[in-house]
Design a protein around this motif. Structure first.
Motif, PDB file in Angstrom:
ATOM      1  N   VAL A 119       0.843  -1.207   0.000  1.00 23.89           N
ATOM      2  CA  VAL A 119       0.000   0.000   0.000  1.00 23.89           C
ATOM      3  C   VAL A 119       0.873   1.250   0.000  1.00 23.89           C
ATOM      4  O   VAL A 119       0.590   2.222  -0.717  1.00 23.89           O
ATOM      5  N   ASP A 120       1.943   1.236   0.775  1.00 27.97           N
ATOM      6  CA  ASP A 120       2.851   2.379   0.811  1.00 27.97           C
ATOM      7  C   ASP A 120       3.533   2.582  -0.532  1.00 27.97           C
ATOM      8  O   ASP A 120       3.727   3.718  -0.974  1.00 27.97           O
ATOM      9  N   VAL A 121       3.899   1.492  -1.179  1.00 25.98           N
ATOM     10  CA  VAL A 121       4.553   1.574  -2.492  1.00 25.98           C
ATOM     11  C   VAL A 121       3.603   2.160  -3.519  1.00 25.98           C
ATOM     12  O   VAL A 121       3.967   3.060  -4.284  1.00 25.98           O
ATOM     13  N   VAL A 122       2.371   1.670  -3.533  1.00 31.15           N
ATOM     14  CA  VAL A 122       1.392   2.163  -4.503  1.00 31.15           C
ATOM     15  C   VAL A 122       1.098   3.636  -4.265  1.00 31.15           C
ATOM     16  O   VAL A 122       1.006   4.432  -5.210  1.00 31.15           O
ATOM     17  N   THR A 123       0.977   4.039  -3.017  1.00 31.86           N
ATOM     18  CA  THR A 123       0.731   5.443  -2.693  1.00 31.86           C
ATOM     19  C   THR A 123       1.894   6.324  -3.139  1.00 31.86           C
ATOM     20  O   THR A 123       1.694   7.394  -3.715  1.00 31.86           O
ATOM     21  N   ALA A 124       3.108   5.878  -2.875  1.00 29.62           N
ATOM     22  CA  ALA A 124       4.289   6.650  -3.280  1.00 29.62           C
ATOM     23  C   ALA A 124       4.403   6.735  -4.794  1.00 29.62           C
ATOM     24  O   ALA A 124       4.742   7.792  -5.337  1.00 29.62           O
ATOM     25  N   MET A 125       4.091   5.639  -5.482  1.00 27.26           N
ATOM     26  CA  MET A 125       4.141   5.659  -6.945  1.00 27.26           C
ATOM     27  C   MET A 125       3.087   6.602  -7.523  1.00 27.26           C
ATOM     28  O   MET A 125       3.346   7.330  -8.488  1.00 27.26           O
ATOM     29  N   ALA A 126       1.898   6.625  -6.927  1.00 24.41           N
ATOM     30  CA  ALA A 126       0.846   7.531  -7.390  1.00 24.41           C
ATOM     31  C   ALA A 126       1.244   8.985  -7.162  1.00 24.41           C
ATOM     32  O   ALA A 126       1.025   9.841  -8.028  1.00 24.41           O
ATOM     33  N   ALA A 127       1.844   9.277  -6.020  1.00 22.39           N
ATOM     34  CA  ALA A 127       2.303  10.638  -5.741  1.00 22.39           C
ATOM     35  C   ALA A 127       3.395  11.056  -6.720  1.00 22.39           C
ATOM     36  O   ALA A 127       3.406  12.191  -7.215  1.00 22.39           O
ATOM     37  N   ALA A 128       4.311  10.143  -7.023  1.00 22.37           N
ATOM     38  CA  ALA A 128       5.373  10.444  -7.977  1.00 22.37           C
ATOM     39  C   ALA A 128       4.801  10.684  -9.371  1.00 22.37           C
ATOM     40  O   ALA A 128       5.254  11.576 -10.089  1.00 22.37           O
ATOM     41  N   GLU A 129       3.803   9.903  -9.742  1.00 21.56           N
ATOM     42  CA  GLU A 129       3.186  10.067 -11.054  1.00 21.56           C
ATOM     43  C   GLU A 129       2.494  11.421 -11.174  1.00 21.56           C
ATOM     44  O   GLU A 129       2.635  12.114 -12.182  1.00 21.56           O
ATOM     45  N   VAL A 130       1.776  11.819 -10.139  1.00 22.87           N
ATOM     46  CA  VAL A 130       1.092  13.114 -10.159  1.00 22.87           C
ATOM     47  C   VAL A 130       2.108  14.249 -10.234  1.00 22.87           C
ATOM     48  O   VAL A 130       1.942  15.201 -11.011  1.00 22.87           O
ATOM     49  N   GLN A 131       3.154  14.154  -9.454  1.00 17.11           N
ATOM     50  CA  GLN A 131       4.197  15.184  -9.458  1.00 17.11           C
ATOM     51  C   GLN A 131       4.861  15.273 -10.829  1.00 17.11           C
ATOM     52  O   GLN A 131       5.078  16.365 -11.356  1.00 17.11           O
ATOM     53  N   LEU A 132       5.163  14.143 -11.419  1.00 19.95           N
ATOM     54  CA  LEU A 132       5.808  14.125 -12.727  1.00 19.95           C
ATOM     55  C   LEU A 132       4.882  14.676 -13.812  1.00 19.95           C
ATOM     56  O   LEU A 132       5.318  15.436 -14.674  1.00 19.95           O
ATOM     57  N   GLU A 133       3.608  14.331 -13.762  1.00 24.56           N
ATOM     58  CA  GLU A 133       2.657  14.858 -14.736  1.00 24.56           C
ATOM     59  C   GLU A 133       2.528  16.368 -14.611  1.00 24.56           C
ATOM     60  O   GLU A 133       2.372  17.069 -15.619  1.00 24.56           O
ATOM     61  N   THR A 134       2.626  16.889 -13.403  1.00 17.95           N
ATOM     62  CA  THR A 134       2.581  18.334 -13.198  1.00 17.95           C
ATOM     63  C   THR A 134       3.787  19.006 -13.834  1.00 17.95           C
ATOM     64  O   THR A 134       3.651  20.025 -14.527  1.00 17.95           O
ATOM     65  N   VAL A 135       4.965  18.450 -13.623  1.00 14.60           N
ATOM     66  CA  VAL A 135       6.184  19.013 -14.207  1.00 14.60           C
ATOM     67  C   VAL A 135       6.104  18.971 -15.732  1.00 14.60           C
ATOM     68  O   VAL A 135       6.458  19.940 -16.415  1.00 14.60           O
ATOM     69  N   ILE A 136       5.615  17.879 -16.271  1.00 15.54           N
ATOM     70  CA  ILE A 136       5.494  17.754 -17.728  1.00 15.54           C
ATOM     71  C   ILE A 136       4.494  18.765 -18.272  1.00 15.54           C
ATOM     72  O   ILE A 136       4.726  19.382 -19.316  1.00 15.54           O
ATOM     73  N   ALA A 137       3.382  18.968 -17.568  1.00 19.01           N
ATOM     74  CA  ALA A 137       2.380  19.941 -18.018  1.00 19.01           C
ATOM     75  C   ALA A 137       2.948  21.356 -18.020  1.00 19.01           C
ATOM     76  O   ALA A 137       2.717  22.123 -18.966  1.00 19.01           O
ATOM     77  N   VAL A 138       3.702  21.705 -16.986  1.00 16.30           N
ATOM     78  CA  VAL A 138       4.322  23.031 -16.933  1.00 16.30           C
ATOM     79  C   VAL A 138       5.339  23.180 -18.063  1.00 16.30           C
ATOM     80  O   VAL A 138       5.390  24.215 -18.740  1.00 16.30           O
ATOM     81  N   ARG A 139       6.128  22.136 -18.279  1.00 18.24           N
ATOM     82  CA  ARG A 139       7.106  22.182 -19.364  1.00 18.24           C
ATOM     83  C   ARG A 139       6.425  22.391 -20.709  1.00 18.24           C
ATOM     84  O   ARG A 139       6.858  23.218 -21.518  1.00 18.24           O
ATOM     85  N   ASP A 140       5.336  21.678 -20.946  1.00 19.10           N
ATOM     86  CA  ASP A 140       4.609  21.808 -22.206  1.00 19.10           C
ATOM     87  C   ASP A 140       4.049  23.220 -22.381  1.00 19.10           C
ATOM     88  O   ASP A 140       4.082  23.773 -23.483  1.00 19.10           O
ATOM     89  N   GLN A 141       3.552  23.814 -21.303  1.00 14.41           N
ATOM     90  CA  GLN A 141       3.022  25.175 -21.385  1.00 14.41           C
ATOM     91  C   GLN A 141       4.128  26.181 -21.678  1.00 14.41           C
ATOM     92  O   GLN A 141       3.928  27.134 -22.441  1.00 14.41           O
ATOM     93  N   VAL A 142       5.296  25.980 -21.084  1.00 13.53           N
ATOM     94  CA  VAL A 142       6.426  26.876 -21.349  1.00 13.53           C
ATOM     95  C   VAL A 142       6.851  26.763 -22.805  1.00 13.53           C
ATOM     96  O   VAL A 142       7.123  27.776 -23.471  1.00 13.53           O
ATOM     97  N   ILE A 143       6.876  25.559 -23.332  1.00 14.44           N
ATOM     98  CA  ILE A 143       7.248  25.367 -24.739  1.00 14.44           C
ATOM     99  C   ILE A 143       6.219  26.020 -25.647  1.00 14.44           C
ATOM    100  O   ILE A 143       6.577  26.694 -26.630  1.00 14.44           O
ATOM    101  N   ARG A 144       4.932  25.861 -25.344  1.00 21.64           N
ATOM    102  CA  ARG A 144       3.891  26.505 -26.150  1.00 21.64           C
ATOM    103  C   ARG A 144       4.011  28.021 -26.118  1.00 21.64           C
ATOM    104  O   ARG A 144       3.862  28.693 -27.134  1.00 21.64           O
TER     105      ARG A 144
END
Length: 103
Positions: free
Chosen positions: A68-93
Motif C-alpha cells: 500500500v505504501d509503495v502504490v501510494t508513493a508511486m501515485a504521488a510520484a506520477e502526479v508530481q511528474l505529470e505536473t512538471v510535464i504539463a508546466v514544461r509543455d506550457q512553457v514550450i507553447r
C-alpha cells in the motif's frame, strides 16, 4: 519519463538560473530569479518524490515495506511528474507563440 530525465531537467534549470548572475534581480526585478527558483524547487521535489518511491519499491522487494505504501508513493510520484510535464509543455507553447509574433 524516468528519473534520469528529471535529473537532466534539474541540471539544465541550474545552468539557466546561475546564482552568480543576479543582474536582473539586483536591478529591482525580483521576478527574474523567482521563476528560476520556482522551477528548481519543483524539480527538486519531483526528484525527491521519485527517489522515495523507488526506495519503497526496493524495500517492498525485500519485504521491508507494505505494498500500500509503495502504490501510494508511486501515485504521488506520477502526479508530481505529470505536473512538471504539463508546466514544461506550457512553457514550450508560450515560447513557440513568442516566436510566431511579428516583429
Amino acid at each position: 519519463m524516468d528519473l534520469a530525465a528529471i535529473r537532466a531537467y534539474a541540471q539544465a534549470a541550474r545552468q539557466v538560473s546561475d546564482p552568480n548572475a543576479t543582474s536582473a534581480a539586483s536591478a529591482g526585478n525580483p521576478v527574474a530569479s523567482g521563476f528560476g527558483d520556482m522551477v528548481m524547487n519543483a524539480l527538486s521535489e519531483t526528484q525527491a518524490v521519485m527517489q522515495a518511491s523507488e526506495s519503497l519499491t526496493a524495500q517492498n522487494a525485500t519485504g521491508q515495506a507494505e505494498l500500500v505504501d509503495v502504490v501510494t508513493a508511486m501515485a504521488a510520484a506520477e502526479v508530481q511528474l505529470e505536473t512538471v510535464i504539463a508546466v514544461r509543455d506550457q512553457v514550450i507553447r508560450a515560447y513557440q507563440e513568442i516566436l510566431r509574433m511579428p516583429i
